[in-house]
Write an enzyme that holds these catalytic residues in place. Structure first.
Site, PDB file in Angstrom:
ATOM      1  N   ASN A   1       1.632   8.385  -0.683  1.00  0.00           N
ATOM      2  CA  ASN A   1       1.187   7.289   0.204  1.00  0.00           C
ATOM      3  C   ASN A   1       2.052   7.195   1.465  1.00  0.00           C
ATOM      4  O   ASN A   1       2.289   6.109   1.995  1.00  0.00           O
ATOM      5  CB  ASN A   1       1.151   5.946  -0.547  1.00  0.00           C
TER       6      ASN A   1
ATOM      7  N   ASP B   1      -1.601  18.969   1.319  1.00  0.00           N
ATOM      8  CA  ASP B   1      -0.410  18.140   1.508  1.00  0.00           C
ATOM      9  C   ASP B   1       0.422  18.743   2.648  1.00  0.00           C
ATOM     10  O   ASP B   1       0.893  19.866   2.531  1.00  0.00           O
ATOM     11  CB  ASP B   1       0.370  18.150   0.194  1.00  0.00           C
TER      12      ASP B   1
ATOM     13  N   CYS C   1      -3.360   9.230  -2.199  1.00  0.00           N
ATOM     14  CA  CYS C   1      -2.739  10.563  -2.267  1.00  0.00           C
ATOM     15  C   CYS C   1      -1.542  10.479  -3.215  1.00  0.00           C
ATOM     16  O   CYS C   1      -1.481   9.563  -4.039  1.00  0.00           O
ATOM     17  CB  CYS C   1      -2.360  11.064  -0.878  1.00  0.00           C
TER      18      CYS C   1
ATOM     19  N   CYS D   1       1.783  10.293   3.772  1.00  0.00           N
ATOM     20  CA  CYS D   1       1.175  11.236   4.725  1.00  0.00           C
ATOM     21  C   CYS D   1      -0.347  11.085   4.788  1.00  0.00           C
ATOM     22  O   CYS D   1      -0.872  10.475   5.717  1.00  0.00           O
ATOM     23  CB  CYS D   1       1.534  12.685   4.368  1.00  0.00           C
ATOM     24  N   ARG D   2      -1.054  11.626   3.803  1.00  0.00           N
ATOM     25  CA  ARG D   2      -2.508  11.723   3.915  1.00  0.00           C
ATOM     26  C   ARG D   2      -3.232  10.387   3.788  1.00  0.00           C
ATOM     27  O   ARG D   2      -4.105  10.073   4.614  1.00  0.00           O
ATOM     28  CB  ARG D   2      -3.044  12.714   2.874  1.00  0.00           C
ATOM     29  N   SER D   3      -2.924   9.592   2.759  1.00  0.00           N
ATOM     30  CA  SER D   3      -3.715   8.358   2.584  1.00  0.00           C
ATOM     31  C   SER D   3      -3.410   7.269   3.607  1.00  0.00           C
ATOM     32  O   SER D   3      -4.338   6.569   4.030  1.00  0.00           O
ATOM     33  CB  SER D   3      -3.661   7.833   1.142  1.00  0.00           C
TER      34      SER D   3
END
Ligand code: 4NP
Length: 152
Positions: A11, A124, A8, A13-15
């Site tokens: 690095n 996001d 993401c 939150c999402r990934s």
């Protein structure tokens, strides 16, 4: 043996969430795969995941506490077989570092696992509220289960 990288922007939150969920499912199903995550930016290198992401994942029994942010690098094309990006901007940033067709072929949007060819994005959650983190958890969980099913 498959080596999977999720990417993401920050690095944090999402990934890392995707990494933590994939590691959780890898453990559960005793799979022989490699999982890692990275961000296209250098904003949060060395940092733990966002506290809101960590708390939300913990609610779902997924532990993100050991993870630390790192930046995506060109050598990741050599070290991973598949590279999943969370949104189209991540995809552009990753593809900017691709050297040849082989690199390009490794990259896909994570939600194409659930909805092939639709090019949907994991939003996001960074600037939003708690419901955004819950929504992202569900999207990432479902796509992760789909990916893990390939290795069971
Ligand atoms: P991520 O979220 O890409 O899911 O880790 C973000 C985290 C931090 C920032 C942007 C997105 N930031 O601009 O600092």
């Amino acid at each position: 043996m498959s080596r999977i990288l999720v990417v993401c922007l920050g690095n944090i939150c999402r990934s890392p969430l995707a990494e933590g969920i994939l590691l959780h499912l890898k453990e559960k199903h005793q799979l022989n795969i490699t999982i890692d995550s990275a961000g296209t930016s250098n904003y949060h290198i060395g940092e733990a995941p966002d506290a809101r992401t960590v708390a939300n994942a913990k609610k779902h029994k997924v532990d993100l506490s050991p993870l630390r942010a790192r930046q995506f690098q060109q050598s990741d094309f050599d070290n991973f077989d598949r590279i999943f990006v969370m949104d189209k901007s991540n995809k552009r940033n990753v593809l900017n570092l691709a050297r040849h067709e082989n690199d390009i072929a490794k990259v896909d949007l994570f939600l194409n696992l659930l909805h092939p060819g639709e090019d949907l994005e994991v939003p996001d959650p960074y600037y939003g509220g708690e419901e955004g983190f819950e929504h992202v958890f569900n999207l990432v969980w479902n796509a992760s289960e789909k990916l893990i099913a390939e290795f069971k």
